[in-house]
Motif scaffolding. Structure first.
Motif, PDB file in Angstrom:
ATOM      1  N   ASP A   6       0.685  -1.245  -0.016  1.00  0.00           N
ATOM      2  CA  ASP A   6      -0.106  -0.118  -0.052  1.00  0.00           C
ATOM      3  C   ASP A   6       0.677   1.237  -0.101  1.00  0.00           C
ATOM      4  OD1 ASP A   6      -2.310  -1.160   0.185  1.00  0.00           O
ATOM      5  OD2 ASP A   6      -2.717  -1.444   1.984  1.00  0.00           O
ATOM      6  N   ARG A   7       1.930   1.116   0.795  1.00  0.00           N
ATOM      7  CA  ARG A   7       2.954   2.354   0.733  1.00  0.00           C
ATOM      8  C   ARG A   7       3.434   2.551  -0.701  1.00  0.00           C
ATOM      9  NH1 ARG A   7       5.746   0.127   4.785  1.00  0.00           N
ATOM     10  NH2 ARG A   7       7.798   0.248   3.821  1.00  0.00           N
ATOM     11  N   ILE A   8       3.769   1.346  -1.419  1.00  0.00           N
ATOM     12  CA  ILE A   8       4.301   1.762  -2.556  1.00  0.00           C
ATOM     13  C   ILE A   8       3.193   2.330  -3.602  1.00  0.00           C
ATOM     14  CG2 ILE A   8       5.146   0.280  -4.645  1.00  0.00           C
ATOM     15  CD1 ILE A   8       6.378  -1.446  -2.424  1.00  0.00           C
ATOM     16  N   LEU A   9       2.140   1.898  -3.506  1.00  0.00           N
ATOM     17  CA  LEU A   9       0.913   2.270  -4.290  1.00  0.00           C
ATOM     18  C   LEU A   9       0.550   3.813  -3.989  1.00  0.00           C
ATOM     19  CD1 LEU A   9      -0.708   1.097  -6.693  1.00  0.00           C
ATOM     20  CD2 LEU A   9      -2.527   0.343  -4.965  1.00  0.00           C
ATOM     21  N   ASP A  10       0.723   4.018  -2.646  1.00  0.00           N
ATOM     22  CA  ASP A  10       0.372   5.492  -2.314  1.00  0.00           C
ATOM     23  C   ASP A  10       1.369   6.398  -2.793  1.00  0.00           C
ATOM     24  OD1 ASP A  10      -1.659   4.664  -0.875  1.00  0.00           O
ATOM     25  OD2 ASP A  10      -0.806   5.013   0.979  1.00  0.00           O
ATOM     26  N   ALA A  11       2.769   5.923  -2.948  1.00  0.00           N
ATOM     27  CA  ALA A  11       3.891   6.715  -3.595  1.00  0.00           C
ATOM     28  C   ALA A  11       3.737   7.062  -4.868  1.00  0.00           C
ATOM     29  CB  ALA A  11       5.190   5.949  -3.127  1.00  0.00           C
ATOM     30  N   PHE A  12       3.467   5.713  -5.748  1.00  0.00           N
ATOM     31  CA  PHE A  12       3.241   5.886  -6.956  1.00  0.00           C
ATOM     32  C   PHE A  12       2.073   6.823  -7.305  1.00  0.00           C
ATOM     33  CE2 PHE A  12       1.307   3.887 -11.015  1.00  0.00           C
ATOM     34  CZ  PHE A  12       2.455   4.131 -11.813  1.00  0.00           C
ATOM     35  N   GLU A  13       1.093   7.054  -6.579  1.00  0.00           N
ATOM     36  CA  GLU A  13      -0.013   7.869  -6.944  1.00  0.00           C
ATOM     37  C   GLU A  13       0.481   9.207  -6.523  1.00  0.00           C
ATOM     38  OE1 GLU A  13      -4.081   6.691  -5.263  1.00  0.00           O
ATOM     39  OE2 GLU A  13      -3.262   8.065  -3.621  1.00  0.00           O
ATOM     40  N   GLU A  14       1.310   9.459  -5.710  1.00  0.00           N
ATOM     41  CA  GLU A  14       1.491  10.851  -5.465  1.00  0.00           C
ATOM     42  C   GLU A  14       2.732  11.187  -6.354  1.00  0.00           C
ATOM     43  OE1 GLU A  14       4.033  13.025  -1.757  1.00  0.00           O
ATOM     44  OE2 GLU A  14       3.042  11.240  -1.104  1.00  0.00           O
ATOM     45  N   VAL A  15       3.635  10.329  -6.755  1.00  0.00           N
ATOM     46  CA  VAL A  15       4.608  10.936  -7.748  1.00  0.00           C
ATOM     47  C   VAL A  15       3.835  11.371  -8.975  1.00  0.00           C
ATOM     48  CG1 VAL A  15       6.580  10.218  -9.054  1.00  0.00           C
ATOM     49  CG2 VAL A  15       6.536   9.863  -6.619  1.00  0.00           C
ATOM     50  N   LEU A  16       2.934  10.492  -9.424  1.00  0.00           N
ATOM     51  CA  LEU A  16       2.135  10.534 -10.676  1.00  0.00           C
ATOM     52  C   LEU A  16       1.291  12.028 -10.615  1.00  0.00           C
ATOM     53  CD1 LEU A  16       0.396   7.145 -11.405  1.00  0.00           C
ATOM     54  CD2 LEU A  16       1.950   8.431 -12.984  1.00  0.00           C
ATOM     55  N   ALA A  17       0.439  12.173  -9.407  1.00  0.00           N
ATOM     56  CA  ALA A  17      -0.023  13.311  -9.179  1.00  0.00           C
ATOM     57  C   ALA A  17       0.465  14.725  -9.469  1.00  0.00           C
ATOM     58  CB  ALA A  17      -0.962  13.269  -7.924  1.00  0.00           C
ATOM     59  N   VAL A  18       1.813  14.542  -8.511  1.00  0.00           N
ATOM     60  CA  VAL A  18       2.492  15.741  -8.264  1.00  0.00           C
ATOM     61  C   VAL A  18       3.512  16.147  -9.405  1.00  0.00           C
ATOM     62  CG1 VAL A  18       4.201  16.920  -6.841  1.00  0.00           C
ATOM     63  CG2 VAL A  18       2.421  15.610  -5.866  1.00  0.00           C
ATOM     64  N   GLU A  19       4.065  15.000  -9.886  1.00  0.00           N
ATOM     65  CA  GLU A  19       5.222  15.215 -10.717  1.00  0.00           C
ATOM     66  C   GLU A  19       4.893  14.811 -12.268  1.00  0.00           C
ATOM     67  OE1 GLU A  19       8.906  14.303  -9.239  1.00  0.00           O
ATOM     68  OE2 GLU A  19       8.200  14.096  -7.426  1.00  0.00           O
ATOM     69  N   GLY A  20       3.971  14.034 -12.432  1.00  0.00           N
ATOM     70  CA  GLY A  20       3.601  13.385 -13.641  1.00  0.00           C
ATOM     71  C   GLY A  20       4.197  11.853 -13.953  1.00  0.00           C
ATOM     72  N   GLU A  21       3.817  11.304 -15.061  1.00  0.00           N
ATOM     73  CA  GLU A  21       4.104   9.869 -15.370  1.00  0.00           C
ATOM     74  C   GLU A  21       5.391   9.651 -15.675  1.00  0.00           C
ATOM     75  OE1 GLU A  21       4.620   6.343 -17.569  1.00  0.00           O
ATOM     76  OE2 GLU A  21       4.791   8.521 -18.196  1.00  0.00           O
ATOM     77  N   ARG A  22       5.942  10.612 -16.340  1.00  0.00           N
ATOM     78  CA  ARG A  22       7.384  10.742 -16.733  1.00  0.00           C
ATOM     79  C   ARG A  22       8.422  10.624 -15.627  1.00  0.00           C
ATOM     80  NH1 ARG A  22       9.960  15.598 -20.171  1.00  0.00           N
ATOM     81  NH2 ARG A  22      12.005  14.936 -20.318  1.00  0.00           N
ATOM     82  N   TYR A  23       7.759  11.257 -14.509  1.00  0.00           N
ATOM     83  CA  TYR A  23       8.788  10.977 -13.469  1.00  0.00           C
ATOM     84  C   TYR A  23       8.572   9.910 -12.252  1.00  0.00           C
ATOM     85  CZ  TYR A  23      10.338  15.653 -14.998  1.00  0.00           C
ATOM     86  OH  TYR A  23      10.776  16.702 -15.798  1.00  0.00           O
ATOM     87  N   ALA A  24       7.686   9.173 -12.697  1.00  0.00           N
ATOM     88  CA  ALA A  24       7.202   8.211 -11.761  1.00  0.00           C
ATOM     89  C   ALA A  24       7.901   6.801 -12.184  1.00  0.00           C
ATOM     90  CB  ALA A  24       5.635   7.809 -11.937  1.00  0.00           C
ATOM     91  N   THR A  25       9.380   6.963 -11.996  1.00  0.00           N
ATOM     92  CA  THR A  25      10.095   5.691 -12.536  1.00  0.00           C
ATOM     93  C   THR A  25      10.177   4.862 -11.077  1.00  0.00           C
ATOM     94  OG1 THR A  25      12.079   6.978 -11.223  1.00  0.00           O
ATOM     95  CG2 THR A  25      11.603   7.276 -13.544  1.00  0.00           C
ATOM     96  N   VAL A  26      10.519   3.697 -11.298  1.00  0.00           N
ATOM     97  CA  VAL A  26      10.612   2.756 -10.139  1.00  0.00           C
ATOM     98  C   VAL A  26      11.500   3.222  -9.197  1.00  0.00           C
ATOM     99  CG1 VAL A  26      11.671   0.266  -9.573  1.00  0.00           C
ATOM    100  CG2 VAL A  26      10.139   0.608 -11.652  1.00  0.00           C
ATOM    101  N   GLU A  27      12.660   3.669  -9.218  1.00  0.00           N
ATOM    102  CA  GLU A  27      13.627   4.323  -8.084  1.00  0.00           C
ATOM    103  C   GLU A  27      12.764   5.436  -7.555  1.00  0.00           C
ATOM    104  OE1 GLU A  27      14.254   3.954 -11.715  1.00  0.00           O
ATOM    105  OE2 GLU A  27      15.643   2.201 -11.588  1.00  0.00           O
ATOM    106  N   ALA A  28      12.174   6.344  -8.272  1.00  0.00           N
ATOM    107  CA  ALA A  28      11.593   7.595  -7.487  1.00  0.00           C
ATOM    108  C   ALA A  28      10.493   7.090  -6.522  1.00  0.00           C
ATOM    109  CB  ALA A  28      10.769   8.387  -8.704  1.00  0.00           C
ATOM    110  N   VAL A  29       9.529   5.986  -6.937  1.00  0.00           N
ATOM    111  CA  VAL A  29       8.388   5.346  -6.270  1.00  0.00           C
ATOM    112  C   VAL A  29       9.035   4.833  -4.994  1.00  0.00           C
ATOM    113  CG1 VAL A  29       6.727   3.979  -6.451  1.00  0.00           C
ATOM    114  CG2 VAL A  29       6.698   5.322  -8.337  1.00  0.00           C
ATOM    115  N   ALA A  30      10.008   3.821  -5.344  1.00  0.00           N
ATOM    116  CA  ALA A  30      10.691   3.174  -4.383  1.00  0.00           C
ATOM    117  C   ALA A  30      11.463   4.161  -3.145  1.00  0.00           C
ATOM    118  CB  ALA A  30      11.857   2.502  -4.753  1.00  0.00           C
ATOM    119  N   ALA A  31      11.911   5.169  -3.687  1.00  0.00           N
ATOM    120  CA  ALA A  31      12.397   6.397  -2.686  1.00  0.00           C
ATOM    121  C   ALA A  31      11.319   6.923  -1.887  1.00  0.00           C
ATOM    122  CB  ALA A  31      13.230   7.220  -3.256  1.00  0.00           C
ATOM    123  N   ARG A  32      10.216   7.272  -2.610  1.00  0.00           N
ATOM    124  CA  ARG A  32       9.165   7.957  -1.915  1.00  0.00           C
ATOM    125  C   ARG A  32       8.508   7.084  -0.828  1.00  0.00           C
ATOM    126  NH1 ARG A  32       5.998  12.431  -4.009  1.00  0.00           N
ATOM    127  NH2 ARG A  32       8.180  13.202  -4.918  1.00  0.00           N
TER     128      ARG A  32
END
Length: 184
Positions: A6-32
């Motif tokens: 759930d934390r990973i999915l929440d992080a993916f959701e947040e990166v997508l919403a704030v920064e966009g799909e282009r920045y929602a890399t596996v690395e960025a989501v894992a870090a978030r």
């Protein structure tokens, strides 16, 4: 306590919403999410599985909202307009994130957005007995949501003070629909 998934999915959701799909890399989501890349890949072996899980989340949240809309004491039309504000709810966040996936060309995201929107329109049509009246109410709500979302993203949360006037318009639409249906 939320699960790693759930934390990973929440992080993916947040990166997508704030920064966009282009920045929602596996690395960025894992870090978030505060997990290792390997931890993310354990739960979601491919990025498209993250996207699918987020789409599933939106479907589930929209189904809950649809039930609330159907059973709202004030009626589905008033409920739809009154709830058409970006308030950072789980539904709002999922809708924004899946919309970002749709903008990036994700076919499943497009199907889910269209399905959810169609579900809300169907509830309005069933309640009002008229597709045109349902579309008018939906467009009022969608316009409010669009305005509130962009105001919130600009750091200026929208207020709901003007909604009473719009709810009066919705009452006229729904009342006119009821009168038209009773007429021979």
């Amino acid at each position: 306590m939320t699960s790693s998934r759930d934390r990973i999915l929440d992080a993916f959701e947040e990166v997508l919403a704030v920064e966009g799909e282009r920045y929602a890399t596996v690395e960025a989501v894992a870090a978030r999410a505060g997990v290792s890349k390997g931890g993310l890949l354990y739960h979601f072996p491919a990025k498209d599985q993250l996207a699918a899980a987020l789409c599933d989340r939106l479907v589930a949240l929209a189904a809950e909202d649809a039930e609330s809309m159907r059973t709202a004491p004030e009626g589905p039309a008033r409920y739809y307009v009154r709830s058409s504000h970006y308030a950072g709810t789980p539904l709002d966040r999922a809708l924004m994130a899946v919309s970002r996936l749709q903008q990036a060309g994700d076919a499943r995201a497009r199907e889910v957005i269209e399905s959810v929107s169609g579900q809300w329109l169907s509830i309005l049509r069933d309640a009002l007995g008229s597709l045109d009246a349902a579309r008018a109410v939906k467009l009022i709500g969608d316009g409010l949501y669009y305005h509130a979302l962009h105001s919130a993203l600009g750091g200026h949360p929208a207020t709901t003070e003007a909604d009473e006037g719009l709810l009066e318009v919705v009452d006229r639409i729904t009342g006119a629909t009821a009168v038209a249906e009773r007429s021979p």
